[in-house]
Write an enzyme that holds these catalytic residues in place. Structure first.
Site, PDB file in Angstrom:
ATOM      1  N   HIS A   1      -8.199 -13.782  18.207  1.00 46.99           N
ATOM      2  CA  HIS A   1      -8.939 -12.900  17.303  1.00 46.99           C
ATOM      3  C   HIS A   1     -10.014 -13.648  16.520  1.00 46.99           C
ATOM      4  O   HIS A   1     -11.176 -13.262  16.544  1.00 46.99           O
ATOM      5  CB  HIS A   1      -7.979 -12.220  16.323  1.00 46.99           C
ATOM      6  CG  HIS A   1      -8.664 -11.607  15.141  1.00 46.99           C
ATOM      7  ND1 HIS A   1      -9.236 -10.361  15.178  1.00 46.99           N
ATOM      8  CD2 HIS A   1      -8.903 -12.083  13.886  1.00 46.99           C
ATOM      9  CE1 HIS A   1      -9.791 -10.094  14.013  1.00 46.99           C
ATOM     10  NE2 HIS A   1      -9.604 -11.114  13.217  1.00 46.99           N
TER      11      HIS A   1
ATOM     12  N   PRO B   1     -16.078  -5.986   6.028  1.00 52.18           N
ATOM     13  CA  PRO B   1     -15.002  -5.319   5.284  1.00 52.18           C
ATOM     14  C   PRO B   1     -14.585  -4.069   6.065  1.00 52.18           C
ATOM     15  O   PRO B   1     -15.416  -3.186   6.300  1.00 52.18           O
ATOM     16  CB  PRO B   1     -15.667  -4.987   3.946  1.00 52.18           C
ATOM     17  CG  PRO B   1     -16.760  -6.022   3.805  1.00 52.18           C
ATOM     18  CD  PRO B   1     -17.267  -6.208   5.203  1.00 52.18           C
TER      19      PRO B   1
ATOM     20  N   HIS C   1     -18.643  10.522 -17.607  1.00 48.31           N
ATOM     21  CA  HIS C   1     -17.398  10.276 -18.331  1.00 48.31           C
ATOM     22  C   HIS C   1     -17.237   8.758 -18.471  1.00 48.31           C
ATOM     23  O   HIS C   1     -16.266   8.160 -18.048  1.00 48.31           O
ATOM     24  CB  HIS C   1     -16.217  10.913 -17.603  1.00 48.31           C
ATOM     25  CG  HIS C   1     -16.289  12.420 -17.542  1.00 48.31           C
ATOM     26  ND1 HIS C   1     -17.346  13.082 -16.974  1.00 48.31           N
ATOM     27  CD2 HIS C   1     -15.443  13.375 -17.993  1.00 48.31           C
ATOM     28  CE1 HIS C   1     -17.148  14.399 -17.064  1.00 48.31           C
ATOM     29  NE2 HIS C   1     -16.014  14.602 -17.686  1.00 48.31           N
TER      30      HIS C   1
ATOM     31  N   ASN D   1      -6.597  -2.304  20.889  1.00 48.11           N
ATOM     32  CA  ASN D   1      -6.122  -3.516  21.591  1.00 48.11           C
ATOM     33  C   ASN D   1      -4.752  -3.992  21.114  1.00 48.11           C
ATOM     34  O   ASN D   1      -4.268  -5.031  21.569  1.00 48.11           O
ATOM     35  CB  ASN D   1      -7.167  -4.647  21.520  1.00 48.11           C
ATOM     36  CG  ASN D   1      -7.386  -5.144  20.100  1.00 48.11           C
ATOM     37  OD1 ASN D   1      -6.492  -5.111  19.254  1.00 48.11           O
ATOM     38  ND2 ASN D   1      -8.593  -5.627  19.824  1.00 48.11           N
TER      39      ASN D   1
ATOM     40  N   PHE E   1     -13.645   5.716 -11.724  1.00 53.84           N
ATOM     41  CA  PHE E   1     -13.244   5.749 -10.327  1.00 53.84           C
ATOM     42  C   PHE E   1     -14.191   4.986  -9.407  1.00 53.84           C
ATOM     43  O   PHE E   1     -14.016   4.992  -8.193  1.00 53.84           O
ATOM     44  CB  PHE E   1     -13.027   7.189  -9.863  1.00 53.84           C
ATOM     45  CG  PHE E   1     -11.909   7.874 -10.610  1.00 53.84           C
ATOM     46  CD1 PHE E   1     -10.746   7.179 -10.919  1.00 53.84           C
ATOM     47  CD2 PHE E   1     -12.015   9.180 -11.029  1.00 53.84           C
ATOM     48  CE1 PHE E   1      -9.716   7.781 -11.639  1.00 53.84           C
ATOM     49  CE2 PHE E   1     -10.984   9.790 -11.738  1.00 53.84           C
ATOM     50  CZ  PHE E   1      -9.830   9.092 -12.048  1.00 53.84           C
TER      51      PHE E   1
ATOM     52  N   ASP F   1      -8.326  -1.542  15.238  1.00 49.81           N
ATOM     53  CA  ASP F   1      -7.076  -1.181  14.564  1.00 49.81           C
ATOM     54  C   ASP F   1      -7.184  -1.387  13.056  1.00 49.81           C
ATOM     55  O   ASP F   1      -6.652  -0.596  12.272  1.00 49.81           O
ATOM     56  CB  ASP F   1      -5.929  -2.030  15.122  1.00 49.81           C
ATOM     57  CG  ASP F   1      -5.558  -1.636  16.549  1.00 49.81           C
ATOM     58  OD1 ASP F   1      -5.278  -0.452  16.784  1.00 49.81           O
ATOM     59  OD2 ASP F   1      -5.563  -2.511  17.430  1.00 49.81           O
ATOM     60  N   GLY F   2      -7.842  -2.461  12.658  1.00 47.34           N
ATOM     61  CA  GLY F   2      -7.977  -2.734  11.232  1.00 47.34           C
ATOM     62  C   GLY F   2      -8.712  -1.612  10.520  1.00 47.34           C
ATOM     63  O   GLY F   2      -8.289  -1.139   9.463  1.00 47.34           O
TER      64      GLY F   2
ATOM     65  N   SER G   1     -18.261  18.664 -13.144  1.00 44.78           N
ATOM     66  CA  SER G   1     -18.077  17.724 -14.254  1.00 44.78           C
ATOM     67  C   SER G   1     -19.181  16.675 -14.261  1.00 44.78           C
ATOM     68  O   SER G   1     -19.670  16.273 -15.308  1.00 44.78           O
ATOM     69  CB  SER G   1     -16.725  17.015 -14.136  1.00 44.78           C
ATOM     70  OG  SER G   1     -15.667  17.902 -14.379  1.00 44.78           O
TER      71      SER G   1
ATOM     72  N   HIS H   1      -8.325   7.380 -17.189  1.00 47.32           N
ATOM     73  CA  HIS H   1      -9.640   7.942 -16.891  1.00 47.32           C
ATOM     74  C   HIS H   1     -10.766   7.301 -17.701  1.00 47.32           C
ATOM     75  O   HIS H   1     -11.919   7.651 -17.518  1.00 47.32           O
ATOM     76  CB  HIS H   1      -9.633   9.458 -17.150  1.00 47.32           C
ATOM     77  CG  HIS H   1      -8.918  10.231 -16.086  1.00 47.32           C
ATOM     78  ND1 HIS H   1      -7.620   9.953 -15.701  1.00 47.32           N
ATOM     79  CD2 HIS H   1      -9.325  11.261 -15.300  1.00 47.32           C
ATOM     80  CE1 HIS H   1      -7.265  10.789 -14.738  1.00 47.32           C
ATOM     81  NE2 HIS H   1      -8.272  11.586 -14.481  1.00 47.32           N
TER      82      HIS H   1
ATOM     83  N   GLU I   1     -13.771   9.014  -2.912  1.00 50.10           N
ATOM     84  CA  GLU I   1     -14.830   8.192  -3.503  1.00 50.10           C
ATOM     85  C   GLU I   1     -15.274   7.074  -2.573  1.00 50.10           C
ATOM     86  O   GLU I   1     -16.463   6.790  -2.441  1.00 50.10           O
ATOM     87  CB  GLU I   1     -14.356   7.593  -4.836  1.00 50.10           C
ATOM     88  CG  GLU I   1     -14.001   8.620  -5.909  1.00 50.10           C
ATOM     89  CD  GLU I   1     -12.584   9.149  -5.770  1.00 50.10           C
ATOM     90  OE1 GLU I   1     -11.829   8.663  -4.900  1.00 50.10           O
ATOM     91  OE2 GLU I   1     -12.225  10.075  -6.539  1.00 50.10           O
TER      92      GLU I   1
ATOM     93  N   HIS J   1     -16.292  -8.253  12.440  1.00 51.19           N
ATOM     94  CA  HIS J   1     -15.995  -9.642  12.803  1.00 51.19           C
ATOM     95  C   HIS J   1     -16.376  -9.922  14.247  1.00 51.19           C
ATOM     96  O   HIS J   1     -16.623 -11.057  14.616  1.00 51.19           O
ATOM     97  CB  HIS J   1     -14.515  -9.945  12.582  1.00 51.19           C
ATOM     98  CG  HIS J   1     -13.608  -8.944  13.218  1.00 51.19           C
ATOM     99  ND1 HIS J   1     -13.241  -7.767  12.603  1.00 51.19           N
ATOM    100  CD2 HIS J   1     -13.010  -8.912  14.434  1.00 51.19           C
ATOM    101  CE1 HIS J   1     -12.450  -7.062  13.402  1.00 51.19           C
ATOM    102  NE2 HIS J   1     -12.307  -7.735  14.517  1.00 51.19           N
TER     103      HIS J   1
ATOM    104  N   HIS K   1     -15.117 -15.019  15.940  1.00 51.16           N
ATOM    105  CA  HIS K   1     -14.123 -14.103  16.498  1.00 51.16           C
ATOM    106  C   HIS K   1     -14.474 -13.740  17.944  1.00 51.16           C
ATOM    107  O   HIS K   1     -15.199 -12.766  18.190  1.00 51.16           O
ATOM    108  CB  HIS K   1     -14.063 -12.830  15.648  1.00 51.16           C
ATOM    109  CG  HIS K   1     -13.709 -13.083  14.212  1.00 51.16           C
ATOM    110  ND1 HIS K   1     -14.598 -13.597  13.310  1.00 51.16           N
ATOM    111  CD2 HIS K   1     -12.540 -12.888  13.533  1.00 51.16           C
ATOM    112  CE1 HIS K   1     -14.004 -13.720  12.119  1.00 51.16           C
ATOM    113  NE2 HIS K   1     -12.762 -13.302  12.224  1.00 51.16           N
TER     114      HIS K   1
END
Lengths: 745, 745
Positions: free
Chosen positions: A345, A198, A544, A268, A520, A238-239, A466, A556, A493, A148, A108
């Site tokens: 890119h 990521p 849980h 950009n 979750f 931007d990503g 909890s 859940h 999370e 990247h 990139h």
């Protein structure tokens, strides 16, 4: 950002350079200008808290206007030459990226070409680091959230003198076994702080790094010694901005008042699918103001070097809020035909466009060439870095004399060496101890460990009461109480996981834990995977953990989650059955500093079982009870967590009928896999094919344990909303069904 | 929100009631006031586009002030009585929630108590629906994004006359087999549109529902017939707001200009861990303005009924932006000791506090009692709903006469009945067809299907040109081109998945697909799980499905993802090997309207293999080639996707040595599991234990297929950054290794 700031900045820099001529005389090989001046001009300006820009602010405006014309002319000449070298350095970064991507024919180039100016200013002028010791504790942290564009960082590390990125590393960009992989990986490349790629993870990691700094500074700094004192810089694109995780983490950064977090938003206007107009038309500035950030816009990120410098100064002056510097750049800046388009890119420019870019930017050099004056200019960072570290070491020696206990704690956090015998703090239980939910037993462990492990801190995504994660002897880590250790993540999370990765990678002795309902983990799986990949020993306290939560129902109730993590590399999935196993799980989790642990814990009460032990947990799978001899049981019941009690009861019944039954707790498949063949055979003898497993989750994967002649009792459907006992019965997770299944074999 | 709007509103309502006395005479059993007046007063005010509130706006201000005092007094009396009934209805909702949670001793009373006013106004005054046909196409959609407050929705459905929520259903709240589970589940409770509970999903679902409306309206409405015309309402809480997914979806909602999306933000300042001050201090209003929403603040959501009404009117008037109505409420409103605290969020009030609340709100009735006047008042919705639907049916009959083709298409979308022979559009391939990446073959399928399936629409999370998802004959779905079918989600995987769930559940014939790199299913896993749970047949087009993507490295290379989805209930994980299998995967995906499909597709080119077929894919696993007879191969090689080619080549080599080798494509484990035992035996005969599998992913779970005597070749570590061929070789995913492994058995 006043347009006049450029000249003023240079004037100040010059006066500083002149007044401290001996401060960095390590550049005898400079040709165009005396070394120390250049170094000071572009190198020392912003890297200490008493920056010349602060000095500028103290100058009254009329004094500046009154300068003599002759002096101004001299400044201008010097400035031009200095700027020329800065530009040459920036172009070096651009072409190292272009050349590496071209050679790999993959990568990139666009971001490094656009972000080279801010990259140069950060690594050459602003940041404090020691290239020969990338792990120096008090270094400024840098995160490339737009991972990247890693050639930007590799080029900068190369210029700065890091041994991890030599010329041959640049030439083996994206190749097997290289230290310059396709996205930044902290475990491959010293100097890279976290693992990004990521999108959105990096900004959240940076929030974690900045949290760690603020927390440690609050705990260990003294009126006479700021022993913890660094900035965290991040470049995001931007990503990253579109990803929800960045909004979560950014909301928290402002809530916590992380004033030393400075984020550069590479604005950009291009993402992979083209102009951001097609999917991203929100007003980011306003959103960040709503989140509580200080926002600055650098309109010319391509050549407005002084604008960038002044923005950093302004950001540093705002101490109670993180700052977003929106830097409008041109992706692929310099490429005459591809700049400002998505085509630059993510692919090599191609020989023709590389040539056109060389022409355009006036770059006559061979691929991978670093011009001598640029090399020479950057080379001072080796001695500078050594000096930074030496200075800090001296400071720490002083600190240690005055504040012995604090110094010992901080040392433990810096080194990752825990106090001897820490594990003795873990509670132990007997079968007579009261039945309790493993989430409660987990809280006992956390509170016991917090007393002996100074680096343990963490919290929950709005489920502290909890998940049972509160450390009772501490208050909340908040903007005005950053010395406390209970972190309130809100219902975020994904951000929570990535922030914990940042905390973990800040210092080897920091042990972040975080919590939500086990189901979750789906919200934060991308961050958990990065924990595993980047070797962050985050402790995931996931309560849980099955249909045992009852009425909240299938949204859940985790089903496939145990299997899904058992399949993930470099992670420990632990499902303790009672108090001793919970303590064992924590022992394993604390010891595994380069591998995250997930603890699946029950909402419901469980009995303390005979035969469970911390030592057993350390082996992953072990015999809890057995009435056979000679390693020849007629039947093996294998279970984890809340169902181990069911297996134990079924075994009792079967033994009453004269059966020779072994019960095995299989608390962590990964740890069991790591045991010797002899040990494995001693627990699960190959000759015994009558095996029944019971676990309140997907049976996927259990075939490996029970074999084709065994049977796995589990749940291969979604759960249901009803009282837990009813669901257990309806789903066949009962003593009766275990007995019936065993008899059917 | 002018304070004076209350009287004005009532005046207008009254004048309307008086001028249309015969319009709803279906209430003979009313006692306190003549039926039609009440109906009009509180029931018809906002439920059509020519609302009385619009009329109010047309009244010049002086005209209102000039009203005679006698008339005003009459209005006031009537208003008071009407308001008393509204309040009674609102308290009915509160107590139904209180009573159901109390009886179950489990649940969340706080939200229903605080949101009862907006809930009442929506269901009784604003929304258009038909309780006796919850699936009437043109109904307004309602989503309770804060799904834990489901008793609010159950109470409303009960009052409105839905057969799905009778009194006995309320009494079996959260019990085994009931239609009133602990969180709203569309597949259990007709009238519930989507499945919520995991926070933030619902607002994103609502964006999908509103997108679907805008899209279908743009395609099918005519100047003389607005055949598609409904609103989407959503209630979301602080928890939803904190989740990143809500920011993603909300950014898109504004980008797309979803003017008929109206979101109520239940701003109650309480989340599970206490006051939102501890983790959520951003300015939500400003953030939403930055995102591009119209924002209204109702300061008194507890009793400011006219404020709420006026806000809805204002929201409807803003046609180019979605509206966020921030409604400040008191969680647990009415409970003297628990209101405005986290203790009322998620547990039963307890008998004592229930009694105190009864006293406080003046509620003398038995548990679950709906007072007669309230019952009577609500009962008109049955006939009103029938009338709405009948009116629309008549309109559609007209439409059908004039616009035959469009009507046929729309009917197909409404009914989910696809044009006969649609599957013939799928491309087929021969071994002579050019080698190609399955992502490209996927694009051929998508484009072929888009021609025959009017409800197929979708797109990518900023990777359209990598995922190959563009429909070439269509443009982009954008604010001003909503009739188009290529949706640009930006880098927002989680929002994308949940938006697709909303699109899918809008109409049976809508087939949304969405795309990103397979590894980034981690970002959207919570939404994918909801697809599976809520029976949304979303097609997940997941490319770059293994280390075969090469240089981007381990952050981008899925390893455990195939296993992790194979373990998830009610989902089809498909990994096609070539063109015919990709076509087969699409056939399966389209046919499975109540089960999502994930297609794992290669970045790299793959050969078209002899023996692959659409029919084979439909069985999940099938024989691709075999040189044995009598179902007695010496060896079975089993593979999926890009590695099937390796298995086929290995088989060729082994056959040259005289071995009897079968090659099985195992494209979908779930489909294979559903086949008869006889079929399974015909593919994987139990007697043949010499089995080798090869798949570029975790071996977790393969033991079940290859058995304890077989071997699974796969990848049980993270990937690496290098050219794909090199990684394949280093990881042993080669013909040579398959042969060697086979020989070792």
């Amino acid at each position: 950002m006043a347009a006049s700031s450029s000249l003023t900045l240079s004037q100040t820099l010059l006066s500083r350079a002149i007044s401290h001529p001996a401060s960095s005389s390590d550049r005898p090989d400079r040709i165009s200008l005396p070394g120390f001046r250049l170094s000071n001009l572009s190198g020392r300006s912003l890297d200490s808290s008493s920056s010349p820009l602060s000095a500028r602010r103290r100058l009254p405006a009329p004094a500046r206007q009154a300068r003599a014309p002759v002096r101004a002319a001299a400044v201008e000449t010097l400035e031009k030459t200095a700027t020329a070298l800065v530009e040459k350095s920036i172009n070096t970064i651009r072409f190292l990226a272009i050349d590496a991507v071209e050679k790999a024919n993959s990568g990139h180039p666009g971001l490094p070409m656009g972000c080279a100016p801010m990259g140069h200013i950060l690594y050459d002028e602003v940041m404090r680091y020691n290239p020969k010791n990338p792990y120096w504790f008090n270094r400024d942290r840098f995160v490339l959230s737009a991972g990247h564009g890693c050639m930007l960082q590799y080029a900068l590390l190369h210029l700065a003198g890091y041994d991890s990125v030599k010329e041959e590393d640049l030439k083996s960009f994206r190749q097997w076994g290289s230290r310059t992989p396709g996205h930044p990986e902290n475990f491959e490349t010293p100097g890279v702080e976290v693992t990004t790629g990521p999108l959105g993870q990096g900004i959240a990691n940076a929030v974690g790094l900045a949290l760690a700094e603020k927390h440690l500074a609050a705990r260990y700094n003294k009126p006479d010694s700021e022993i913890v004192d660094h900035y965290t810089y991040v470049i995001l694109g931007d990503g990253c901005q579109m990803e929800g995780i960045s909004n979560e983490a950014s909301s928290l950064a402002a809530h916590w008042g992380l004033g030393k977090l400075i984020a550069f938003y590479d604005d950009n206007h291009i993402s992979i699918d083209g102009d951001t107009e097609i999917a991203f038309t929100e007003n980011v500035d306003i959103r960040f103001e709503g989140l509580g950030w200080h926002v600055i816009w650098v309109k010319n990120g391509n050549t407005g070097y002084d604008e960038i410098r002044a923005a950093i100064e302004e950001a540093k002056a705002v101490k109670d809020k993180p700052t977003l510097i929106k830097v409008t750049t041109t992706i692929g800046y310099g490429s005459p035909n591809k700049a400002n388009s998505y085509s630059v890119h993510g692919s090599a420019l191609g020989a023709k466009e590389v040539e056109a870019t060389r022409q355009n930017l006036g770059w006559p050099f061979e691929p991978f060439h670093v011009p001598d004056d640029v090399k020479s200019h950057w080379s001072r960072h080796v001695s500078k870095g050594a000096a930074f570290e030496a200075e800090w070491n001296a400071k720490f020696a002083e600190y240690e004399k005055k504040y012995k206990e604090d110094a010992a704690e901080l040392k433990s956090i810096i080194s990752g060496e825990f106090p001897a015998g820490w594990e003795k703090a873990l509670p132990t239980y007997t079968p007579e101890s009261p039945a309790d939910a493993t989430r409660n037993l987990s809280q006992q462990c956390l509170n016991a460990l917090a007393k002996v492990l100074p680096g343990l801190l963490g919290g929950s995504a709005d489920l502290a009461s909890s998940n049972m994660t509160l450390l009772k002897m501490f208050g909340d880590f908040q903007k005005d109480t950053p010395q406390e250790r209970n972190v309130r993540f809100g219902v975020r999370e994904h951000g929570m996981g990535a922030i914990c990765n940042g905390i973990d990678l800040h210092s080897p002795g920091l042990i972040p834990y975080c919590a939500t309902f086990f189901v979750f983990t789906d919200y934060m799986r991308a961050a958990i995977r990065i924990s595993a990949l980047c070797e962050a020993g985050v402790i995931y306290v996931m309560t849980h953990d099955s249909i045992g939560l009852g009425e909240d129902g299938p949204t859940h109730q985790p089903i496939e989650h145990l299997a899904s993590f058992r399949a993930m590399p470099n992670i420990l999935m632990l499902r303790p059955a009672d108090g001793n196993e919970t303590a064992g799980a924590y022992k394993v989790a604390v010891l595994n500093r380069k591998r995250p642990s997930i603890l699946a814990l029950s909402r419901q009460k469980l009995s303390q079982l005979p035969g469970t032990s911390i030592e057993g947990v350390e082996k992953g799978g072990y015999i809890v009870s057995d009435n056979s001899s000679g390693n020849k049981p007629e039947l093996i019941l294998i279970s984890t967590g809340s169902e181990l009690e069911i297996a134990a009861k079924a075994a009792d019944e079967l033994r009453k009928e004269g059966k020779k039954v072994r019960v095995v707790s299989f608390v962590s498949w990964e740890l069991f896999d790591e045991q010797s063949d002899a040990y494995k055979e001693s627990v699960l003898p190959a000759a015994v094919s009558a095996r029944v497993s019971i676990e309140a989750g997907s049976t996927f994967g259990w075939e490996k344990i029970v074999g084709s002649k065994g049977k796995a009792i589990g749940i291969d459907r979604f759960g249901a909303s009803a009282p837990a006992g009813k669901i257990y019965k309806e789903f066949g997770l009962t003593v009766e069904n275990v007995i019936a299944t065993a008899k059917s074999l």
